[in-house]
Design an enzyme around this catalytic site. Structure first.
Site, PDB file in Angstrom:
ATOM      1  N   ASP A 405       3.917   0.895  -2.908  1.00 18.28           N
ATOM      2  CA  ASP A 405       4.709  -0.060  -3.683  1.00 18.28           C
ATOM      3  C   ASP A 405       4.042  -0.362  -5.029  1.00 18.28           C
ATOM      4  OD1 ASP A 405       2.572  -1.352  -2.596  1.00 18.28           O
ATOM      5  OD2 ASP A 405       3.698  -3.022  -1.725  1.00 18.28           O
ATOM      6  N   GLU A 406       3.754   0.705  -5.774  1.00 16.45           N
ATOM      7  CA  GLU A 406       3.272   0.578  -7.158  1.00 16.45           C
ATOM      8  C   GLU A 406       4.002   1.606  -8.011  1.00 16.45           C
ATOM      9  OE1 GLU A 406      -0.509  -0.778  -8.450  1.00 16.45           O
ATOM     10  OE2 GLU A 406      -1.264  -0.817  -6.390  1.00 16.45           O
ATOM     11  N   GLU A 664      -7.703   7.849  -4.461  1.00 22.20           N
ATOM     12  CA  GLU A 664      -7.971   6.615  -5.202  1.00 22.20           C
ATOM     13  C   GLU A 664      -9.448   6.221  -5.096  1.00 22.20           C
ATOM     14  OE1 GLU A 664      -5.581   3.352  -3.852  1.00 22.20           O
ATOM     15  OE2 GLU A 664      -5.910   2.274  -5.739  1.00 22.20           O
TER      16      GLU A 664
HETATM   17  C1  BGC Z   1      -3.776   0.661  -9.255  1.00 21.45           C
HETATM   18  C2  BGC Z   1      -4.835   1.225 -10.157  1.00 21.45           C
HETATM   19  C3  BGC Z   1      -4.880   0.334 -11.331  1.00 21.45           C
HETATM   20  C4  BGC Z   1      -5.374  -0.964 -10.825  1.00 21.45           C
HETATM   21  C5  BGC Z   1      -5.800  -1.984 -11.781  1.00 21.45           C
HETATM   22  C6  BGC Z   1      -4.273  -0.641  -8.773  1.00 21.45           C
HETATM   23  O1  BGC Z   1      -3.543  -1.242  -7.815  1.00 21.45           O
HETATM   24  O2  BGC Z   1      -3.400   1.509  -8.266  1.00 21.45           O
HETATM   25  O3  BGC Z   1      -4.923   2.543 -10.282  1.00 21.45           O
HETATM   26  O4  BGC Z   1      -5.511   0.798 -12.438  1.00 21.45           O
HETATM   27  O5  BGC Z   1      -4.591  -1.502  -9.808  1.00 21.45           O
HETATM   28  O6  BGC Z   1      -7.032  -2.255 -11.464  1.00 21.45           O
END
Ligand code: BGC
Length: 824
Positions: A405-406, A664
């Protein structure tokens, strides 16, 4: 668009989801994707004049994601149009040639789902508004006349199926029993469309490439399972009834008490296309996963029985497909969403026969501009993982990840990977388009760039290395493509951002993220001040490029001021108080130190790496600039030792844990301990993949030059793995050959080297109308140059830079053999 207006249906609605990141639940099998009422559908029946048609064109856009049909045939072969822009400000117009499709009596249908406009992914920032469509069909006749059939109140509208639910995060529910409006319009109740005016965006010509199908994968295995057996773990393990590998695995008779997991062998982004035979009304459900549970043990982070789909890292995104069949032989694939997955599981409520399953890969159509390979299979695997990360995360906008959910345009991730992206594909217009989204993100925020663009997270302050993407990305695009437009059209916006940052004195932007996900924490304020200095330095360069000497002086002054403050605050003797790998990388990468101190920092950085047993301690930021910086500082031997490291954390560690994309976290999954923290555990996050830039620019040496951006002139400084036996950490071996091809803005450059016997042979191609400043490691100055034994100083423009013999070459293919310094 000459005439079209936005139209909608009075029943088209968006639900107000007050909580977008609800931490109270995560994707699980207890949740179901429910059928909704259908999606906005518009229709127009029209006749053409009784004259020869020379050309027919559709121009269109939507507030939402749309698919169009003319006389039953789909228009265009792009996907998820019009893509994601900041809907407060602009939406793209698409154009299609439909000359072949237009007839005397025509039926035009468009279907529109919430997409990025009003799906949960929009976080409600565009309001909770209906979807809308705007378009026109222009028909040009042989007598030179033309007519335009444009969206207006005479069009028909409804909210109908077969797409009953379509949502980017949640997935799509498709009921094939409901006739498609483009084929059987009479099956639906229509009313007159109503104009939609509650929007502020302009319709603008599309910039960059559309999203489309970039490839297709077939599953490599299928596992049919039914029931769970106790294996002493929390959830037990799935009972496998049969498994198939290879080509045969797509065909399967699946009973309703079973489930089948297809493994595509590759974490990918897109959707499956399935062909099935079923009884009418069979409900077929597809689940997606990037990983399988390894044991069934909760303490290892498993969310279900061993062998089952690990789905909770999608967090609140259900990421499902439901197909209700109309019976017989049918093909299904969703069109209004996408998924990040390696595994797709099919379940059904009546027995079905699965005829075939394909994985359609979706992404922005950027092509691939580079190839790299070497004689180290695990490095090649890493490279492949990085390429797949680019393919999946360059989807309309550059995203952090494509599954949970991003799927947002996180600015930090974008700037970190941007230059690498330019080696892997043609991201020039893609980034130019996104810089527009970034400019839009400043509106209403005093010039502060968002942490994400399009801006759907409304934190007011930009964070360092994230907001700073607005200054850094143009540099990379200019450097790689030699295109100043990206700087000139963005300059004013960058000035606004710099103006915004003035409120923090010399502190730089906010500090929420720092060296995100690092193992060894670098002072976050140090990170901000460092980035601020870099911003000022880049602004001075841009001012010079645009012929604004006063501004150049101003920004150089600002750079010096920040650097002074930085030096006072963080330099302690010949070290940094931020005494971490990332600390030194930032200092060196941003040119914050010179002379003796610079040398001392290089030595300290080398020590830090050695002390850490040649493993990384860096997060997104340090890792992102590691290759470039260590290379420039002559620490390439250290880089090789880090690159070929297999202990945690390292790039090859995740390769050894089974990664097919970049993760990640360094330890998103370990065979030893299982899954990492599910709150943030994506298996397709490209940031750490930024190292591939060094594969091209360091290992193979294809490096852009600021004086001649866009590879009009470039550096060719291949750097073989020259570690001596005593310098190679235990368990590693040397890379003995590597080769890269890069389709640069100035032509195709190739560069490779092979070590054999006592020699290293380099082969490279310098494209037409370019010039390469070649620097080869050649301490003794002897070489065989295209077959001739020569002394390096006979070469055009020869000079010596330490161990490198530097000379100039123009268009041509070259083979140069040099005594291998390692053997000397
Ligand atoms: C994302 C990252 C992003 C970050 C900010 C995360 O939830 O997936 O890749 O840069 O939030 O710190």
């Amino acid at each position: 668009m000459e005439k079209g207006i936005f139209i909608t249906d009075r029943e088209s609605r968006t639900e107000n989801k007050s909580s977008f990141w609800d931490s109270s639940y995560k994707n699980n099998y207890g949740l179901t994707l429910e059928p909704g009422p259908g999606i906005l559908t518009l229709k127009k029946e029209f006749r053409t004049r009784n004259r020869e048609i020379v050309r027919a064109v559709v121009r269109s856009t939507a507030l939402g994601v749309y698919v169009m049909y003319l006389n039953g045939a789909e228009i265009g072969n792009d996907e998820l149009k019009p893509g994601w822009t900041d809907y407060h400000s602009r939406v793209f117009e698409n154009e299609y040639d439909v000359t072949e499709l237009v007839r005397e009596n025509n039926l035009f249908v468009a279907e529109v789902s919430g997409g990025w406009w009003s799906g949960r992914i929009s976080f409600g920032v565009y309001g909770y508004k209906p979807c809308a469509f705007c378009g026109e069909i222009e028909i040009v006749y042989s007598d030179g006349t033309k007519e335009i059939v444009a969206t207006d109140g005479t069009w028909d509208s409804t909210v109908c199926g077969p797409v009953l639910t379509a949502e980017i995060w949640e997935g799509e529910y498709f009921d094939a029993r409901i006739p498609h409006a483009s084929v059987t319009p009479e099956a639906h109740e229509w009313r007159k469309a109503i104009p939609f005016t509650d929007y502020s965006c302009r319709i603008t010509p599309m910039i960059g490439q559309p999203v489309g199908v970039t490839g297709e994968l077939e599953p490599v295995s299928s596992t049919v399972h039914s029931g769970v057996r106790d294996n002493g773990t929390t959830f037990g393990e799935i009972i496998v009834s049969r498994r198939k590998f290879g080509g045969e695995c797509q065909t399967e008779n699946l009973s309703r008490s079973e489930a089948v997991i297809f493994d595509f062998g590759q974490n990918m982004v897109g959707r499956p296309e399935i062909t099935v035979i079923s009884e009418p009304g069979t409900r077929i459900e597809l689940f997606f996963a990037e990983m399988l549970n390894d044991s069934g043990d909760r303490s290892r982070g498993n969310d279900g029985p061993g062998g089952s789909m690990y789905i909770e890292n999608y967090r609140t995104a259900l990421s499902r497909n439901v197909f209700v069949t109309s019976g017989g032989l049918e093909k299904f694939e969703v069109r209004h969403t996408f998924h990040g997955f390696r595994y797709a599981e099919i379940r059904c409520d009546k027995d079905i026969r699965i005829i075939s399953v394909r994985g359609k890969v979706i992404g922005s159509l950027l092509g691939e501009s580079g190839t790299f390979s070497c004689d180290h299979p695990e490095v090649n695997a890493l490279y492949s993982n990085i390429v797949w990360g680019m393919k999946g995360n360059y989807l309309s906008i550059p995203t952090d990840c494509p599954q949970r959910d991003e799927r947002l345009g996180w600015t930090g991730d974008t700037q970190i990977f941007c230059r690498t992206g330019s080696y892997l594909c043609d991201n020039r217009d893609f980034m130019r388009k996104w810089l527009g989204d970034l400019r839009d993100s400043q509106e209403g925020f005093d010039g502060a760039y968002g942490d994400v663009a399009p801006r759907v997270l409304l934190g007011k302050e930009p964070n360092s290395a994230w907001g700073d993407a607005g200054i850094i990305v143009p540099y990379n695009i200019w450097l790689m493509y030699g295109d100043k437009t990206v700087i000139s059209e963005h300059f004013e916006s960058m000035e606004r951002y710099m103006k915004f940052l003035e409120r923090y004195g010399t502190e730089g932007a906010a500090t929420a993220y720092g060296d995100w996900l690092c193992y060894d924490v670098t002072d976050k304020r140090f990170v901000s001040v460092s980035y601020y200095a870099y911003d000022a330095k880049l602004m001075a360069l841009y001012s010079r490029l645009l012929g604004m000497p006063e501004k150049e002086t101003y920004y150089l002054g600002l750079f010096r001021k920040i650097r002074e403050h930085w030096t006072e605050r963080y330099v302690e003797g010949d070290r940094l108080s931020a005494d971490t790998q990332t600390g030194y990388i930032l200092a060196l990468a941003f040119g914050l130190v010179e002379g003796e101190l610079k040398n001392a920092f290089i030595t300290r950085l080398a020590e830090k790496i050695k002390e850490n047993d040649y493993t990384l301690s860096t997060g997104f930021l340090g890792t992102g600039m590691m290759g470039r910086t260590l290379s420039e500082c002559g620490l390439h031997k250290y880089l090789y030792s880090l690159l070929l490291q297999t202990k945690d954390p390292s790039w090859l560690y995740s390769v050894r844990q089974g990664a097919t994309t970049v993760w990640e976290r360094w330890n998103s999954y370990t065979r030893e301990r299982g899954f990492g923290n599910v709150e943030m555990n994506s298996f397709n996050h490209y940031s750490y993949g930024a190292i591939a830039e060094w594969f091209y620019s360091g290992i193979c040496g294809i490096t852009p030059a600021e004086e001649t951006p866009g590879f009009a002139g470039f550096l060719l400084r291949p750097t073989p793995d020259e570690r001596t036996a005593s310098e190679i950490p235990e368990g590693q071996r040397r890379i003995n050959s590597a080769c890269a091809t890069y389709r640069s803005a100035s032509g195709v450059i190739t560069s490779g080297w092979t070590r054999y016997g006592d020699n290293v042979t380099y082969r490279f191609t310098v494209p037409k109308d370019t010039r390469a400043t070649v620097g080869l490691i050649c301490p003794d100055g002897k070489m065989i140059f295209n077959g001739a034994d020569i002394e390096a100083d006979e070469l055009c423009g020869f000079r010596r830079e330490g161990e490198r013999a530097v000379f100039e070459l123009g268009y041509g293919n070259y083979t140069v053999t040099i005594n291998d310094p390692v053997k000397a």
